[in-house]
Design a protein around this motif. Structure first.
Motif, short mmCIF file in Angstrom:
data_model
loop_
_atom_site.label_atom_id
_atom_site.label_comp_id
_atom_site.label_asym_id
_atom_site.label_seq_id
_atom_site.Cartn_x
_atom_site.Cartn_y
_atom_site.Cartn_z
N SER A 128 0.86 -1.02 -0.13
CA SER A 128 0.06 0.09 -0.07
C SER A 128 0.94 1.19 0.13
O SER A 128 0.47 2.39 -0.44
N GLU A 129 2.02 1.03 0.46
CA GLU A 129 2.93 2.15 0.49
C GLU A 129 3.58 2.29 -0.93
O GLU A 129 3.93 3.69 -1.28
N LEU A 130 3.74 1.26 -1.51
CA LEU A 130 4.53 1.34 -2.96
C LEU A 130 3.49 1.83 -4.00
O LEU A 130 4.01 2.50 -4.96
N GLU A 131 2.33 1.32 -3.93
CA GLU A 131 1.36 1.43 -5.07
C GLU A 131 0.92 3.09 -5.30
O GLU A 131 1.44 3.21 -6.64
N PRO A 132 1.19 4.12 -4.55
CA PRO A 132 0.67 5.54 -5.16
C PRO A 132 2.27 5.87 -5.66
O PRO A 132 2.16 6.57 -6.55
N LEU A 133 3.41 5.33 -5.26
CA LEU A 133 4.70 5.87 -5.74
C LEU A 133 4.74 5.24 -7.27
O LEU A 133 5.01 6.04 -8.23
N VAL A 134 4.39 4.15 -7.35
CA VAL A 134 4.50 3.58 -8.65
C VAL A 134 3.64 4.14 -9.75
O VAL A 134 3.84 4.21 -10.88
N ASN A 135 2.29 4.22 -9.20
CA ASN A 135 1.55 4.87 -10.05
C ASN A 135 1.76 6.35 -10.61
O ASN A 135 1.55 6.73 -11.80
N LEU A 136 2.38 7.07 -9.61
CA LEU A 136 2.98 8.41 -10.09
C LEU A 136 4.16 8.46 -11.19
O LEU A 136 4.18 9.11 -12.15
N CYS A 137 4.97 7.18 -10.80
CA CYS A 137 5.98 6.91 -12.03
C CYS A 137 5.35 6.57 -13.17
O CYS A 137 5.91 7.03 -14.41
N ILE A 138 4.34 5.77 -13.31
CA ILE A 138 3.62 5.53 -14.66
C ILE A 138 3.09 6.45 -14.85
O ILE A 138 3.21 6.96 -16.40
N GLU A 139 2.42 7.69 -14.23
CA GLU A 139 1.74 8.75 -14.74
C GLU A 139 2.81 9.75 -15.50
O GLU A 139 2.57 10.31 -16.55
N LYS A 140 3.90 10.01 -14.94
CA LYS A 140 4.90 10.71 -15.19
C LYS A 140 6.11 10.11 -16.26
O LYS A 140 6.74 10.77 -16.41
N ASP A 141 5.83 8.98 -16.52
CA ASP A 141 6.71 8.20 -17.57
C ASP A 141 7.94 8.09 -17.08
O ASP A 141 9.02 8.30 -17.73
N LEU A 142 8.26 7.55 -15.58
CA LEU A 142 9.31 7.48 -15.06
C LEU A 142 10.08 6.22 -14.92
O LEU A 142 8.97 5.35 -14.66
N PHE A 143 11.09 5.62 -15.06
CA PHE A 143 11.71 4.54 -14.68
C PHE A 143 11.74 4.26 -13.20
O PHE A 143 12.10 5.40 -12.50
N ILE A 144 11.81 2.98 -12.73
CA ILE A 144 11.82 2.85 -11.33
C ILE A 144 13.10 1.80 -11.32
O ILE A 144 13.12 0.66 -11.96
N LEU A 145 14.05 2.18 -10.62
CA LEU A 145 15.17 1.08 -10.35
C LEU A 145 14.83 0.69 -8.99
O LEU A 145 15.09 1.36 -7.80
#
Length: 393
Positions: A183-200
């Motif tokens: 639940s802590e990761l999901e909003p971070l991931v969703n923002l990265c998807i929205e902003k077209d950012l990679f996640i390492l």
């Protein structure tokens, strides 16, 4: 003649500085309790060692495929599916010479000069320097101890700029031992998807987790998997630090780029190490479980001890094998112009023969880090010396 500009931007390693001091003191005959090293005190499991020996006997010493032995990559694919709930193809995996190499490969494959990488503080000491070496700009974001030093959505939003290319998350965390929930990761991931950012997603400690709900970022959704590069390896989970086996799991496009880069720079990791790594993943699960059980036992006993030390704030580590202690209560006892954590660590080393790592190495000068990947009695004695030292301030 001048060295390259990139070398001039790199900060020397605090941990190497500590190691040098420890070696010097030991050469003088002093007995130092060294809790600064993030290395398991276990030995590589027998089945992995025997496979390495057998590989030598079979003359497994020729060049092989750049992204890694097929046997090892298949074992990694199976591990990620059964343990982390993520489906990858063998061609999505690139085996490297340790997780550091895997991270460097990823940064080289994704970053252009001037691209920004968001790194939550406190961070593993090499992240900012690796980003700079690969042409990127580390954007270091403060987090709060009341949130267990975990990045929040608001903190991430405030850090994103038009130059942001990537978010780097270490889960479980070195130095804090914090573990992000789904639940802590999901909003971070969703923002990265929205902003077209990679996640390492550096998940090198994911097996050393004391909760039952570790979430690999790539498992959250197909969209999350597409933008995420998972970093993992065998150094921490199977006590194979010196064998130097790490890996990435990513989209086919990124995997191909990483393999191309690796092919030109180093070819592939040691073939003998890769055979040992394959055996570790397929035949040494009981050994890994036993190691984690021992770390958890140490964690529980040490947290109980730490709670009895006055004026020390900390979070209970849910993973890895570190205690990150906030000593900001004592900042008025020292010269405000100097580094609090460096002064404390220097005092502990020179006056109490105890080596720990200053928090300034991780971007938080109010804290110190100690490792409990060593004999329990030594860590308990180390905490006792810290308590004695603090009581005299």
């Amino acid at each position: 003649m001048k060295l390259s500009q990139r070398v001039q931007t790199i900060t020397p390693s605090y941990t190497i500085g500590i190691s040098t001091k420890v070696k010097a003191l030991k050469s003088e005959g002093k007995s130092i309790i060294d809790l600064s090293i993030g290395e398991p005190d276990f030995f590589t499991p027998e089945k992995a060692k025997l496979e390495g020996i057998d590989a030598i006997a079979r003359n497994e010493s020729k060049y092989d495929m750049v992204p890694g032995l097929m046997a090892l990559r298949k074992a990694i694919v199976n591990k990620l599916k059964t343990e982390n709930g993520v489906d990858y193809e063998v061609t999505d995996i690139v085996v490297s010479s340790g997780a550091k190499h895997a991270i460097t490969n990823t940064l080289l494959a994704i970053l252009d000069p001037g691209d920004e990488v968001i790194v939550p503080k406190p961070y593993w000491t090499s992240y900012p320097e690796m980003i700079k070496l690969c042409g990127g700009i580390p954007v270091l974001v403060d987090t709060k101890i009341e949130n267990q030093f975990k990045l929040t959505l608001e903190e991430l939003k405030n850090a994103v700029t038009p130059k942001t290319k990537m978010l780097l998350i270490n889960n479980p965390s070195n130095p804090t031992g914090a573990v992000y929930t789904k639940s802590e990761l999901e909003p971070l991931v969703n923002l990265c998807i929205e902003k077209d950012l990679f996640i390492l997603a550096d998940e090198i400690y994911e097996r050393i987790c004391y909760t039952d709900d570790f979430t690999s970022i790539a498992s959250i959704s197909p969209e999350a998997k597409a933008i995420t590069v998972v970093i993992n390896g065998l150094s921490k989970s199977v006590a194979m630090t010196g064998w130097r086996i790490g890996y990435t799991a990513s989209s086919p496009e990124i995997a191909k780029a990483i393999s191309t880069i690796q092919g030109h720079l180093v070819s592939h990791p040691s073939i003998v190490s890769q055979w040992a790594g394959a055996a570790a993943l397929t035949d040494c699960l009981d050994d890994m479980t036993q190691m984690v059980s021992e770390y958890k036992l140490r964690r529980d006993l040490l947290v109980e001890t730490l709670r009895k030390i006055d004026h020390v704030t900390f979070i209970q580590p849910d993973g890895a094998f570190y205690l990150f202690m906030d000593l900001s209560y004592y900042k008025d006892k020292f010269n405000a112009e100097d580094s609090l954590s460096l002064q404390i660590c220097d005092d502990l080393l020179t006056q109490y023969d105890l080596a720990v790592v200053p928090g300034i190495a991780f971007g938080n000068d109010h804290c110190i880090r100690l490792s409990y990947a060593t004999e329990l009695s030594l860590v308990q004695e180390g905490l006792s010396r810290i308590k004695t030292y603090l009581s005299q301030l």
